[in-house]
Design a protein around this motif. Structure first.
Motif, short mmCIF file in Angstrom:
data_model
loop_
_atom_site.label_atom_id
_atom_site.label_comp_id
_atom_site.label_asym_id
_atom_site.label_seq_id
_atom_site.Cartn_x
_atom_site.Cartn_y
_atom_site.Cartn_z
N PHE A 31 2.79 11.01 5.63
CA PHE A 31 3.51 9.74 5.69
C PHE A 31 3.03 8.85 6.83
O PHE A 31 2.38 9.31 7.77
CB PHE A 31 5.00 9.99 5.85
CG PHE A 31 5.61 10.60 4.64
CD1 PHE A 31 6.27 9.82 3.71
CD2 PHE A 31 5.53 11.97 4.41
CE1 PHE A 31 6.83 10.38 2.58
CE2 PHE A 31 6.09 12.53 3.28
CZ PHE A 31 6.74 11.73 2.36
N GLN A 32 3.45 7.59 6.72
CA GLN A 32 3.04 6.62 7.73
C GLN A 32 3.65 6.92 9.10
O GLN A 32 2.96 6.92 10.10
CB GLN A 32 3.46 5.22 7.25
CG GLN A 32 2.95 4.09 8.12
CD GLN A 32 3.04 2.75 7.39
OE1 GLN A 32 3.61 2.64 6.32
NE2 GLN A 32 2.44 1.72 7.98
N LYS A 33 4.97 7.18 9.10
CA LYS A 33 5.59 7.61 10.36
C LYS A 33 5.61 9.13 10.33
O LYS A 33 6.12 9.70 9.38
CB LYS A 33 7.05 7.18 10.43
CG LYS A 33 7.34 5.80 10.88
CD LYS A 33 8.84 5.71 11.20
CE LYS A 33 9.37 4.30 11.09
NZ LYS A 33 10.81 4.21 11.41
N PHE A 89 -2.83 10.01 1.83
CA PHE A 89 -2.74 9.81 3.28
C PHE A 89 -2.27 8.39 3.53
O PHE A 89 -2.95 7.45 3.15
CB PHE A 89 -4.12 9.98 3.91
CG PHE A 89 -4.58 11.40 4.04
CD1 PHE A 89 -4.07 12.22 5.04
CD2 PHE A 89 -5.58 11.90 3.22
CE1 PHE A 89 -4.53 13.52 5.19
CE2 PHE A 89 -6.04 13.21 3.36
CZ PHE A 89 -5.51 14.02 4.35
N ASP A 90 -1.13 8.23 4.18
CA ASP A 90 -0.69 6.88 4.54
C ASP A 90 -1.00 6.65 6.01
O ASP A 90 -0.25 7.07 6.89
CB ASP A 90 0.81 6.72 4.25
CG ASP A 90 1.21 5.25 4.18
OD1 ASP A 90 0.37 4.40 4.52
OD2 ASP A 90 2.35 4.97 3.77
N GLU A 91 -2.10 6.01 6.27
CA GLU A 91 -2.54 5.76 7.64
C GLU A 91 -2.49 7.02 8.48
O GLU A 91 -1.79 7.08 9.48
CB GLU A 91 -1.69 4.66 8.27
CG GLU A 91 -1.72 3.43 7.38
CD GLU A 91 -1.05 2.23 8.00
OE1 GLU A 91 -0.72 2.30 9.19
OE2 GLU A 91 -0.88 1.24 7.29
N LYS A 100 0.83 -1.20 0.00
CA LYS A 100 0.00 0.00 0.00
C LYS A 100 0.87 1.25 0.00
O LYS A 100 0.70 2.15 -0.84
CB LYS A 100 -0.91 0.02 1.25
CG LYS A 100 -1.80 -1.21 1.39
CD LYS A 100 -2.67 -1.13 2.63
CE LYS A 100 -1.90 -1.13 3.94
NZ LYS A 100 -1.19 -2.39 4.24
N SER A 101 1.80 1.31 0.93
CA SER A 101 2.67 2.50 0.98
C SER A 101 3.46 2.63 -0.30
O SER A 101 3.60 3.72 -0.86
CB SER A 101 3.64 2.41 2.15
OG SER A 101 2.95 2.35 3.36
N THR A 102 3.93 1.51 -0.78
CA THR A 102 4.71 1.54 -2.01
C THR A 102 3.89 2.14 -3.14
O THR A 102 4.36 2.99 -3.90
CB THR A 102 5.14 0.11 -2.38
OG1 THR A 102 5.84 -0.46 -1.27
CG2 THR A 102 6.03 0.10 -3.61
N SER A 153 8.23 -3.10 5.63
CA SER A 153 7.16 -2.11 5.58
C SER A 153 6.88 -1.61 6.99
O SER A 153 7.36 -2.18 7.98
CB SER A 153 5.90 -2.73 5.00
OG SER A 153 5.22 -3.47 5.98
N GLY A 154 6.11 -0.52 7.09
CA GLY A 154 5.82 0.06 8.38
C GLY A 154 5.29 -0.95 9.39
O GLY A 154 5.77 -1.06 10.52
N GLY A 155 4.29 -1.72 8.96
CA GLY A 155 3.69 -2.68 9.87
C GLY A 155 4.66 -3.79 10.23
O GLY A 155 4.67 -4.28 11.37
MG MG Z 1 2.93 1.16 4.81
#
Ligand code: MG
Ligand code: ATP
Ligand code: ATP
Ligand code: MG
Lengths: 308, 259, 307, 303, 259
Positions: free
Chosen positions: B99-101, B179-181, B49-51, E157-159
């Protein structure tokens, strides 16, 4: 290990190095010789602490150093080994200088000239109305001391607005690039760069002939007052070591040939003889009184009573 | 931006593949992103997903060895934003990302939000202040931050940092927001306000959101794509996906204990 | 977004990107100035020294005749002195940096140490020579030896190593430290297992520029008594019989490459200038060789670690 | 938890070990302080007799420095001026160029180029400074003379320029490392906002790496202040109270090395001048460094 | 650890206050943590949950200017772990933590998980391998990671990174585990397995978890504390809190649209 340790002046270094090189070859590496350069002052410092056997010196030992040696109980034998002829040089394109008198040089170099004597024609009206650019060794060097003493009459008495460099090659470059330049340094730097420089014949006193520096004029004493002897000082207690003795013998024997090879002027034969005698007799002390002196002949020096 | 919302497309991935060096993280993904709609990407951790999201603003360009294959068409211009001829900066000017983080800059809160504007050449203090305040309000951070605008952003709590990053992404009036999470570090109240914000935003902008919160996807998105192992398993209207998915894999995933 | 808007934006980007291009050019030019200066220097040295760069040059001792003179004692001396310097400066510098960055409480003593370290970086090298003459040569009675010279140069480059190492340590993110502590690591474990390995790249930089400085230094080792004419080698560090290592060389007299060069450049004979140039080429080669390991390690590390 | 006592016991040795390590590290850190003390002690010890002879006022206010001449003057200002001028010229070259190179290498250059170029730049720091000195004298000065024909053959400008180039690796390498250590996700944040490389570099990366860059500057400045041989060869060795880089002058460090290797007897007043000059230089750098310390402290950023 | 579970306490905060410099982030918090139970902390972003959690393993010690006031008693030893006399390392040996932002070491996956064991002096390869595998299995990462154990953890990945950090915290058999939003970056399936894991773990260890997912708190925890602006508003059995809270603030919060 049998090691002979030598340190001191960079002016004397080439001769000592040459002797050390040949000596080691002659001894097939049984005796090792090390030669350092840390200036006459630095050399004497080590010498008077007993760290070196021999000290190269471009000037006689001075009062402070004599005291230091005395305090440490170190006696020394003073041996002149060659002449260094200070050479006054100008640019080869300089066509107005045929010779200079000591007085003319003094007029240029004396402290009073600073900021005032800036043109050639102020020294001699026959010379052009062009600026003088001066080059000389740093005030910390024995060459500077000797030149000021010989020309101005008082050691360290000089104008300050000249380009100074420790490295004579820098002076060579400076003079060779500038038509209006005048400089002085050791003979060897002149003779190696004779194509780029012109040596100025010196007239010692009015009425005397102008003398150019050369092996002969220095050796026979006519190039005055700018030739000076250089020395080695041997620690008297090191003389007990056979390797040091052998080295000094070798030194005094081969100096005439090797000095010439490194473009220093050898002393007259007789002087080496006298030096050898002094060494054999272990005649300690200096022929100077801890003060610089100009124009003494080496023979006379070697016969003087040694002062401690 | 075209004047009507409706069913026009804002962007479209066409058999997009992506490689981290030799590893193929995305496998021929084709996916439409509808204009002024919210499209949600769901799928298990590590599915890509992030990718996928990071392809939209060419973030992968920053690293050597990454490779795209296929196209992402941005409408209404109809350009392939992955084409080497397209300037990634232009792409990023129009598409912003959370970003996610959370990754605030080592600057003050104010400067963090103002950054995008400054990059765009805005330097008038009053404009900046107005925009920053608005963005912080939108991101539900204004109350907490208004007294410490000139504090370092690092001294914020995790959730506050995330909201700050949201504010930063909104301050620049993008066309498409990734939006990443965005609410992963947020409590329900903050989450609610962010979701509300998204619904408001969709009047003007298109939103692509990665979430692992099925409820969130169901609540806010118009379309949902289910990714698995780098492939789009299913894409459809959210209602359809969550009530009657075509694929059994999708059903398994969303009806997991935590649907 | 409507069309005029997009054009406006493109204009903006083009304006901004102009800076990118200008900067890239300026950057490249600056880089070129640096590299070209180096190349010019190197080219000059090579052009002048090439005729002397023959095997004989490497295996002969100094001599009054330029054609016979070589750098055997100098390169051996430099190698050994650098060995001592690296072995002293790197651990000492890294340890100091670790103390300052990871252990030191924020108090006046730390501030003093910190200011002091950078201050030391500005002390002229000759003053280190004076210090070493008094301290190592006389006080500690190490003599005018390889050991004294190595330690002197180590002191000289210590500030560089410390400063570079500290910055490298500081660059490790706090979250990594937290993670290590949270697993029960002691401070030293945290430092030795994480911070230190991850900052090796920056430490290498410090070591590289420190040692590069040391290898070219002349003045301080002249003061402590490096020799200009020395026609024999120090005792070999490796011996044929047990215990195979000998430390007699530490106390031996020596000379080093820059001194040999310095001496040759100040000779009146032109031929010696060629020797000096040739020695300069060799010196740069030795520096690259010496730093090679560090450069390679840094390359590997930086490729591996990205936060 | 029954393992607890065991753990406590373990903690005792662990504690000891940690303290031991800390002490060793502290000792290492103190070694640099000890070095400074030793240097200051030597400088002070040797300059006391000097200041007995030369009043401080003369030392600071006389405009001539001719301690080795018959007509001795002991005004340190000419040397201070020479030191500051050459340093300033060097820094005007090294700081912008070093910083630009660092940014270029860290943010712009393809990584192949970076990894190849960096070690070569670092070689600049390894060239013996005598070689640089001759380069300044024999190459740079004539080049400059083509622009200003009036430039004197020895001048602070060319010495300073070359010195600046020599210092570049100090600044570029250390700052580049600092910039490289800025986490990627912070850069990503900036790029995602549509920032160009230049904007990302100057607005995000450089401020984030500020502490490292400052450290690099301080190293560079220190190196410039203490640099000796280039100035000794190319700047003329002529103590000259001037701030004009086109003129020849001498610096403190060049003066020290000159006297150290010269023929003066040790212990004479002429020789002692080097300690007074050295002390002056120490004090000057101390002032810079204290100022640098406070600046750095104020601007430090954390991530 | 006492032999019986029941209602004994594992730890207890007693009027704990905490200051970031001058800013008082925790205000006289008193809270029991029951042995081998799961205690959840809920509350809006910025209310001090992370701050509170980080007191338990003395993370705040690492930064200057931070100050504790009050006590945290660890049972059965009955020591105040905040006392300066107590070695924070000993505390951390017994209490492990999963952080809000995943923070793997720049080492391989294997070394990340093995690190805690290495710190404890384990170096036998086979022991390490066994423990690492077990921890990765527990954290539901084994399948994805088993073929790339020696890859860099940053390429996850993040998770996946989050699960790696969980595995790392579990590999060392702690007495008490602090979870700061452990599943915020996880998809439902991974979340489910982590929650299952927690329920299993509670046989042996005590768990303190920060979550903004009300359902998660309701599902897994035995006790719940609601924090607001640095104060404990309410603490009780989870069932009670989620069905019939005493305070209206609590009710407002948990019955927010997203309860
Ligand atoms: Mg991700
Ligand atoms: N290092 C710090 N310095 C100053 N204030 C801080 C610092 N860290 C956190 N704070 C502040 O302390 C308060 C509590 O922060 P904390 O991180 O504990 O919140 P939280 O409950 O974990 O929130 P979230 O759910 O967003 O992570 C917040 O207002 C935050 O801004
Ligand atoms: N830089 C990288 N190099 C190599 N592989 C990577 C890299 N980044 C991610 N991956 C791999 O690519 C796959 C997809 O990763 P991605 O980050 O897109 O997952 P995701 O769907 O966002 O998961 P999550 O929900 O956990 O964030 C994963 O298997 C991951 O391990
Ligand atoms: Mg938190």
């Amino acid at each position: 290990d049998r090691i002979v340790k030598i340190d001191g002046s960079s002016t004397v270094y080439p001769v000592t190095e040459a002797v050390a090189e040949d000596f080691q070859k002659a001894k097939k590496g049984e005796i090792k010789v090390t030669v350092g350069i840390s200036g006459t002052g630095g050399g004497f410092k080590k010498f008077c602490r007993g760290e070196t056997d021999i000290s190269d010196a471009s000037r006689p030992i001075l009062k402070k150093e004599m005291d230091a040696c005395k305090a440490a109980g170190i006696k020394y034998i003073e041996l002149p080994v060659a002449y260094d002829a200070l050479t006054v040089v100008v640019n080869p394109k300089n066509d107005w200088i045929k010779s200079m008198t000591v007085d003319e040089l003094k007029k240029i170099w004396e402290p009073a000239a600073q900021g005032k004597v800036t043109k050639w024609n102020q020294v001699n009206p026959a010379w052009p109305d062009a600026p003088i650019k001066l080059y000389g060794p740093g005030a910390d060097s024995g060459t500077f001391d000797y030149f000021t003493e010989a020309i101005v009459g008082k050691s360290k008495s000089s104008r300050g607005d000249f380009t100074a460099s420790e490295d004579d090659n820098v002076l060579v470059q400076g003079v060779s690039r500038d038509k209006n330049a005048l400089g002085y340094f050791g003979y060897s730097y002149y003779s190696e760069n004779a194509k780029k420089l012109k040596a100025v014949p010196i007239v010692e006193k009015a009425g005397k002939p102008a003398v150019s520096p050369s092996f002969d004029t220095v050796k026979n004493g006519t190039y005055q007052p700018l030739s000076r002897p250089v020395f080695i000082y041997v620690n008297a207690s090191s003389v007990d070591k056979p390797e040091v003795r052998e080295f000094i013998d070798y030194y005094l024997k081969s100096a005439p040939k090797l000095a010439r090879e490194v473009k220093m002027v050898p002393l007259p034969e007789k002087a080496y003889k006298l030096a050898q005698d002094n060494f054999k007799k272990k005649k300690t002390g200096t022929g100077f009184g801890g003060e610089p002196e100009v124009g003494v002949s080496v023979e006379e020096l070697l016969q003087r009573e040694g002062k401690h | 931006m075209s004047e009507t919302g409706g069913n026009t497309l804002k962007a479209e991935a066409r058999s997009l593949s992506f490689y981290y060096g030799d590893y193929k993280a995305l496998k021929e993904i084709s996916l439409p992103v509808h204009d002024r709609k919210i499209t949600a990407l769901i799928g298990p951790s590590g599915c890509g997903k992030s990718t996928f999201l990071r392809c939209f603003n060419r973030m992968h360009d920053l690293y050597p060895g990454n490779r795209y294959d296929g196209e992402i068409i941005l409408h209404p211009d109809d350009v392939n934003i992955l084409s080497p001829k397209v300037d990634p900066i232009e792409v990023r000017m129009r598409i912003s990302m959370v970003f996610q983080k959370p990754n605030p800059f080592p600057k003050s809160i104010f400067e963090n939000v103002a950054y995008g504007l400054r990059v765009r050449g805005v330097s008038k203090r009053s404009t900046l202040e107005g925009k920053v305040e608005q963005a912080l309000r939108d991101a539900a951070l204004w109350n907490e931050a208004k007294d410490r605008l000139h504090d370092l952003a690092f001294n914020l709590s995790g959730g506050q940092q995330q909201r700050l990053c949201i504010a930063r992404a909104l301050a620049i009036d993008p066309e498409l927001v990734l939006f990443d999470e965005p609410t992963s570090a947020l409590d329900p109240i903050a989450t609610a306000s962010i979701e509300e914000l998204m619904l408001e935003l969709k009047e003007k902008v298109t939103i692509l959101i990665v979430t692992h919160n099925m409820q969130q996807a169901a609540r806010v998105s118009d379309h949902t794509a289910f990714l698995y192992l780098g492939e789009v398993i299913e894409f459809n209207e959210t209602k359809k996906i969550f009530t009657n998915p075509d694929k059994s894999q999708t059903e398994d995933y969303i009806t997991g204990r935590f649907g | 977004m409507n069309q005029p808007n997009i054009n406006e934006m493109r204009g903006l980007i083009a304006r901004h990107k102009r800076w990118d291009i200008i900067f890239a050019i300026v950057g490249l030019v600056c880089l070129l100035v640096g590299i070209l200066t180096l190349l010019a220097l190197f080219g000059q040295l090579v052009a002048e020294g090439l005729p002397r760069l023959k095997p004989g040059f490497f295996i002969s001792f100094p001599s009054r005749s330029a054609e016979e003179a070589g750098i055997l004692s100098a390169w051996v001396g430099t190698t050994l002195v650098m060995l001592v310097t690296a072995l002293a400066a790197v651990p000492l510098g890294v340890a100091s940096a670790i103390y300052l960055e990871e252990y030191a409480p924020k108090n006046w003593l730390t501030a003093v140490i910190e200011i002091n370290v950078t201050n030391l970086a500005g002390v002229p090298s000759i003053v280190y020579g004076l210090l070493a003459l008094g301290l190592f040569v006389y006080q500690l009675d190490l003599g005018q030896s390889i050991l004294s010279a190595g330690l002197t140069l180590a002191l000289l480059i210590l500030p560089v190593v410390i400063v570079a190492t500290r910055e490298a340590l500081r660059a490790v993110p706090g979250s990594i430290r937290e993670a290590a502590y949270a697993l029960g690591a002691t401070r030293w474990q945290m430092v030795s297992n994480h911070v230190l390995p991850y900052s090796q790249g920056g430490i290498m930089t410090g070591v590289i520029i420190g040692l590069s400085r040391a290898i070219g230094e002349t003045a301080p080792i002249i003061t402590i008594g490096a020799l200009t004419f020395i026609a024999f080698l120090p005792h070999p560090p490796v011996t044929g019989e047990f215990p195979y290592l000998s430390f007699a060389w530490l106390k031996d007299p020596f000379t080093v490459m820059p001194i040999q060069m310095f001496n040759w450049t100040s000779r009146p004979e032109e031929a010696f200038q060629h020797n000096a140039a040739a020695a300069g080429v060799v010196l740069l080669g030795m520096t690259l060789l010496m730093n090679g390991v560090a450069i390679w390690l840094r390359y590997r590390i930086r490729k591996r670690i990205k936060w | 938890m029954n393992g607890k006592n065991h753990r406590l016991a373990h903690s005792h040795t662990r504690h000891l070990r940690e303290r031991l390590i800390e002490s060793v590290l502290l000792l290492a850190a103190l070694s640099s302080v000890a070095t400074t003390f030793a240097i200051v002690a030597i400088l002070c010890y040797e300059s006391i007799p000097f200041f007995r002879k030369v009043p401080l006022k003369e030392f600071l206010t006389d405009s001539q420095w001719t301690p080795l001449f018959d007509d001795a003057h002991y005004g340190i200002m000419p040397l201070v001026a020479g030191t500051l001028t050459t340093t300033a010229v060097a820094l005007l070259v090294a700081i912008p160029m070093g910083t630009v190179i660092a940014i270029y290498l860290s943010e712009f250059a393809p990584h192949r180029l970076r990894e190849v170029v960096k070690p070569f730049l670092e070689l600049l720091g390894a060239v013996p400074t005598v070689v640089f000195g001759y380069f300044a004298l024999g190459v740079v000065t004539p080049l400059l003379q083509m622009i200003y024909p009036d430039l004197s053959g020895f001048n602070m400008l060319s010495a300073g320029l070359v010195m600046g180039i020599m210092i570049i690796p100090y600044i570029s390498s250390v700052s580049e490392d600092a910039m490289r250590a800025v986490p990627m996700h912070i850069r990503e944040g900036s790029y995602a906002m549509g920032a160009t490389r230049f904007q990302t570099a100057t607005r995000v990366v450089v401020p984030s790496a500020f502490s490292g860059i400052a450290a690099a500057y301080i190293l560079g400045i220190s190196r410039a202040v203490g640099e000796t041989m280039i100035v000794a060869v190319a700047a003329g060795m002529q103590p000259n109270l001037t701030w004009n880089p086109l003129e020849p002058a001498a610096t403190i460090s060049a003066y020290i090395v000159q006297v150290c290797l010269g023929d003066l007897p040790h212990g004479s007043i002429g020789y002692q001048t080097i300690f007074a000059a050295g002390l002056t230089l120490m004090l000057m750098t101390l002032v810079f460094n204290i100022a640098g310390y406070w600046l750095k402290k104020r601007f430090r950023e954390v991530y």
